[in-house]
Design a protein around this motif. Structure first.
Motif, short mmCIF file in Angstrom:
data_model
loop_
_atom_site.label_atom_id
_atom_site.label_comp_id
_atom_site.label_asym_id
_atom_site.label_seq_id
_atom_site.Cartn_x
_atom_site.Cartn_y
_atom_site.Cartn_z
N GLY A 14 -1.31 -15.23 7.73
CA GLY A 14 -1.76 -14.55 7.78
C GLY A 14 -1.98 -12.92 7.94
N SER A 15 -1.37 -12.48 9.49
CA SER A 15 -0.77 -11.67 10.24
C SER A 15 0.13 -10.65 9.48
CB SER A 15 -0.56 -12.08 11.82
OG SER A 15 0.23 -11.00 12.56
N ALA A 16 0.99 -11.24 8.88
CA ALA A 16 1.82 -10.63 8.50
C ALA A 16 1.56 -10.36 6.53
CB ALA A 16 3.58 -12.07 8.17
N VAL A 17 1.04 -11.25 6.33
CA VAL A 17 0.76 -10.74 4.61
C VAL A 17 -0.34 -10.11 5.01
CG1 VAL A 17 -0.14 -11.60 2.52
CG2 VAL A 17 1.87 -12.75 3.92
N GLY A 18 -0.79 -8.93 4.47
CA GLY A 18 -1.50 -7.65 4.93
C GLY A 18 -1.69 -6.73 3.44
N LEU A 19 -1.98 -5.53 3.76
CA LEU A 19 -2.40 -4.45 3.12
C LEU A 19 -0.82 -3.63 3.12
CD1 LEU A 19 -4.61 -2.56 4.61
CD2 LEU A 19 -4.95 -3.14 2.62
N GLY A 20 0.48 -3.95 4.30
CA GLY A 20 1.44 -4.02 4.45
C GLY A 20 2.45 -4.42 3.00
N ASN A 21 2.21 -5.69 2.40
CA ASN A 21 3.06 -5.72 1.47
C ASN A 21 2.46 -5.34 -0.42
OD1 ASN A 21 2.06 -7.93 3.35
ND2 ASN A 21 3.74 -9.14 2.66
N ILE A 22 0.70 -5.25 0.16
CA ILE A 22 0.41 -4.87 -1.34
C ILE A 22 -0.50 -4.15 -1.50
CG2 ILE A 22 -2.11 -5.99 -2.77
CD1 ILE A 22 -1.59 -8.18 -1.62
N TRP A 23 -0.07 -2.81 -0.22
CA TRP A 23 -0.31 -1.83 -1.19
C TRP A 23 0.76 -0.75 -0.48
CZ3 TRP A 23 -0.86 0.91 4.26
CH2 TRP A 23 -2.06 2.51 3.73
N LYS A 24 0.95 -1.24 0.66
CA LYS A 24 2.37 0.26 1.35
C LYS A 24 3.82 -0.33 0.97
CE LYS A 24 3.55 2.23 4.79
NZ LYS A 24 3.80 1.74 7.03
N PHE A 25 3.68 -1.48 0.06
CA PHE A 25 5.41 -1.87 -0.23
C PHE A 25 5.39 -1.28 -1.49
CE2 PHE A 25 8.09 -4.89 -2.88
CZ PHE A 25 9.52 -4.42 -1.97
N PRO A 26 4.54 -1.93 -2.19
CA PRO A 26 4.86 -0.33 -3.38
C PRO A 26 4.43 0.97 -3.44
CG PRO A 26 3.11 -2.46 -3.74
CD PRO A 26 3.38 -2.83 -2.25
N TYR A 27 3.70 1.66 -2.82
CA TYR A 27 3.67 2.85 -3.01
C TYR A 27 5.37 3.51 -2.09
CZ TYR A 27 1.51 4.79 2.04
OH TYR A 27 1.03 5.00 2.62
N ILE A 28 5.36 2.66 -1.30
CA ILE A 28 6.13 3.56 -0.39
C ILE A 28 8.20 2.74 -0.96
CG2 ILE A 28 5.89 3.68 1.88
CD1 ILE A 28 7.22 0.73 2.80
N THR A 29 7.94 2.03 -1.74
CA THR A 29 9.57 1.70 -2.41
C THR A 29 9.21 3.15 -3.73
OG1 THR A 29 9.29 -0.50 -2.85
CG2 THR A 29 9.95 -0.09 -4.05
N GLY A 30 8.16 3.16 -4.72
CA GLY A 30 7.69 3.88 -5.18
C GLY A 30 8.54 5.52 -4.81
N GLU A 31 7.96 5.86 -3.71
CA GLU A 31 7.87 7.18 -3.11
C GLU A 31 9.70 7.20 -2.75
OE1 GLU A 31 4.19 8.87 -1.27
OE2 GLU A 31 5.38 7.73 0.17
N ASN A 32 10.26 5.71 -2.39
CA ASN A 32 12.11 5.57 -2.44
C ASN A 32 12.77 5.50 -2.93
OD1 ASN A 32 11.65 6.56 1.41
ND2 ASN A 32 10.01 5.48 0.63
N GLY A 33 12.62 5.67 -3.98
CA GLY A 33 13.44 5.58 -5.94
C GLY A 33 13.34 4.02 -5.86
N GLY A 34 12.84 2.82 -5.22
CA GLY A 34 13.15 2.06 -5.96
C GLY A 34 13.61 0.96 -5.38
N GLY A 35 14.63 0.16 -6.29
CA GLY A 35 15.75 -0.43 -5.87
C GLY A 35 17.06 -0.63 -4.03
N ALA A 87 -6.72 -10.65 2.69
CA ALA A 87 -5.54 -10.32 4.11
C ALA A 87 -5.08 -9.35 4.93
CB ALA A 87 -4.30 -9.69 2.28
N ALA A 88 -6.86 -8.63 4.87
CA ALA A 88 -6.06 -7.11 5.87
C ALA A 88 -7.02 -7.95 6.56
CB ALA A 88 -6.53 -5.86 5.11
#
Ligand code: PFF
Length: 488
Positions: free
Chosen positions: A23-44, A334-335
């Motif tokens: 519960g602590s680990a899964v949060g905004l980091g996974n659903i909000w942050k991971f996609p947007y920083i992946t997008g900002e940093n070029g993906g794969g 989750a948050a």
């Protein structure tokens, strides 16, 4: 050694710990942050580095953190002090606990504001505003929310109060109950979303973006004028995110570990938590990027990404109102289960050292954190043009929220993780860690020790040095150039 007891209580079972830590680990980091920083940093390539960091840095550090917590059985500050005395070293190690408490406090200050967005979106979803909406329409809803300080303050306040209520109720009464069925429910709804995304023509493109490494994109950033610069910053962001997403480097997992029954396997539980966390992040990415490409949206558009993409999918699916509402409720939960762990180290410390009741300690900490959160609220509207460190190239356009995020996730957490690694294998005795991890002296224990002793510190230090430009500086020193023939 006689086993210490925590004055705050204990998880009722091993599963309770796994659920709470997940519960602590899964949060905004996974659903909000991971996609947007992946997008900002070029993906794969970014995803690849992130996964590598989870495997070789994240899991071993998680084991170390749980181990320290369980052995100390107190708030991170007091745990570090007790364990350094036990190891016959300086009690200055308690400042590592302090750094964690401050880091958690700062993270929660902005985390609560973003969680407030999720709360606001529950209401938007119920109202049906997303039904058949267009990319511009959805953008408008988001823009309207973040441009109004009062709206944001209202939702931020509500979320902070929710956090304080659970923390005030204590380990079993509050934290445990909340996560028991929310995590599985979140997982199911993410699967439904991925199912939806897999039916769009752009599913393949989304997967390619996520999983096909493009190293050029990882090591080059474009500035506002479109000019490319070489940079290691994305690697630091990936590493920092591995810490952030697993809640490492600031004592959250340490404090949860301090409530862990003695006979539970630390390695097994750490693996389960890390795998569950990674799966949720990847599922979120698989749900979001096909929708981004199908609607011609910009993957690197920043923190608003999921709030401007997922509503489009919900708006077009049967039962969209229901799914959208459910999704944002679960995102809020989750948050919520993460936010309580961000403030728990500070609250536990106030209870231990200031003699406060849990209720008072929660109100004091929550209130202070709420006030600092206003900096983030204003970063999206009245202070969006305030760039405190505009003199430094990478912070040229950074808002106060960006700076807080960078300071905590990219600096404080990896630094905390580095020091935890050093403490666990260089300061704490081998006997003590063998006793806690209970892996015998075979290959498992030895691999853990090797990773924590050498790989983690070296990786963190190299990335830090690259980002801070120490290597560039070294390579400009004449005698080093002569020595290495310009190869430094
Ligand atoms: N792991 C949480 C997330 O991914 O949203 C955030 C977090 C919680 C970070 C607790 C750090 C922490 F100590």
């Amino acid at each position: 050694m006689a086993v210490r007891e925590s004055i705050h209580g204990q998880w009722s079972t091993r599963w309770a710990f796994i659920l709470a830590a997940t519960g602590s680990a899964v949060g905004l980091g996974n659903i909000w942050k991971f996609p947007y920083i992946t997008g900002e940093n070029g993906g794969g390539a970014f995803v690849l580095v992130y996964l590598l960091c989870i495997a070789v840095i994240g899991i071993p550090i998680m084991m170390a953190e749980v181990m320290l917590g369980r052995r100390g059985r107190q708030s991170p500050i007091n745990t570090m002090e007790t364990l350094s005395i036990e190891a016959g070293h300086s009690t200055h190690w308690k400042y590592l606990g302090w750094m964690g408490v401050i880091g958690g406090f700062l993270i929660l200050s902005y985390y609560s504001v973003i969680a407030g967005w999720a709360l606001a979106y529950i209401r938007e979803s119920v109202s049906g505003v997303f039904v058949n909406s267009t990319p511009d329409g959805v953008k408008g809803v988001f823009g309207d929310l973040v441009s109004k300080p009062w709206k944001l303050i209202g939702w931020h306040t509500l979320f902070m109060v929710m956090t304080m209520v659970v923390v005030a109720r204590g380990v079993q009464g509050g934290l445990e109950k909340a996560v028991r069925f929310l995590m599985p429910a979140l997982f199911v709804i993410l699967l439904i979303l991925v199912g939806y995304a897999s039916e769009t023509e752009y599913f393949h493109k989304g997967l390619e973006f996520l999983f096909k490494p493009d190293f050029h994109a990882l090591f080059h950033v474009k500035d506002a004028n479109g000019v490319e610069h070489r940079s290691w910053n994305a690697v630091l962001t990936a590493m920092g995110h591995a810490f952030f997403t697993l809640s490492l480097g600031m004592g959250a997992i340490m404090v949860y570990g301090s409530y862990l029954p003695s006979n539970t396997s630390i390695m097994q539980t750490s693996f389960i938590i890390a795998i569950a966390d990674t799966l949720v992040a990847l599922l979120a990415g698989m749900a979001i990027f096909p929708i981004v490409f199908a609607n011609n949206l910009e993957p690197g558009s920043g923190p608003g990404l999921i709030f401007q993409t997922l509503p489009l999918a919900f708006g077009r699916m049967d039962g969209g109102i229901l799914f959208a509402t459910l999704f944002f409720i679960l995102l809020t939960f989750a948050a919520w289960s993460s936010s309580i762990s961000l403030i728990e180290p500070a609250v536990a410390w106030l209870v231990e050292n200031a003699g406060m009741s849990r209720i008072i300690a929660s109100v004091v900490m929550g209130g202070a954190c709420w006030a600092v959160g206003l900096l983030t609220v204003f970063s999206f509207n009245i202070w969006q043009d305030v760039h405190l460190l505009s003199g430094i190239k990478i912070f040229k356009d950074a808002t106060i929220f960006d700076l807080l995020d960078y300071l905590t996730a990219n600096i404080m957490l990896p630094l905390g993780g580095l020091l935890i690694a050093i403490f666990a294998v260089w300061v704490m005795s081998r006997e003590a860690s063998m006793e806690e991890l209970d892996l015998g002296n075979g290959i498992l224990y030895k691999s853990w020790r090797l990773l924590v002793r050498y790989i983690t510190p070296v990786a963190v230090i190299i990335v830090f040095m690259n980002v801070t430009g120490v290597f560039n500086w070294l390579s400009s020193i004449a005698w080093l150039q002569a020595l290495f023939g310009g190869q430094v």
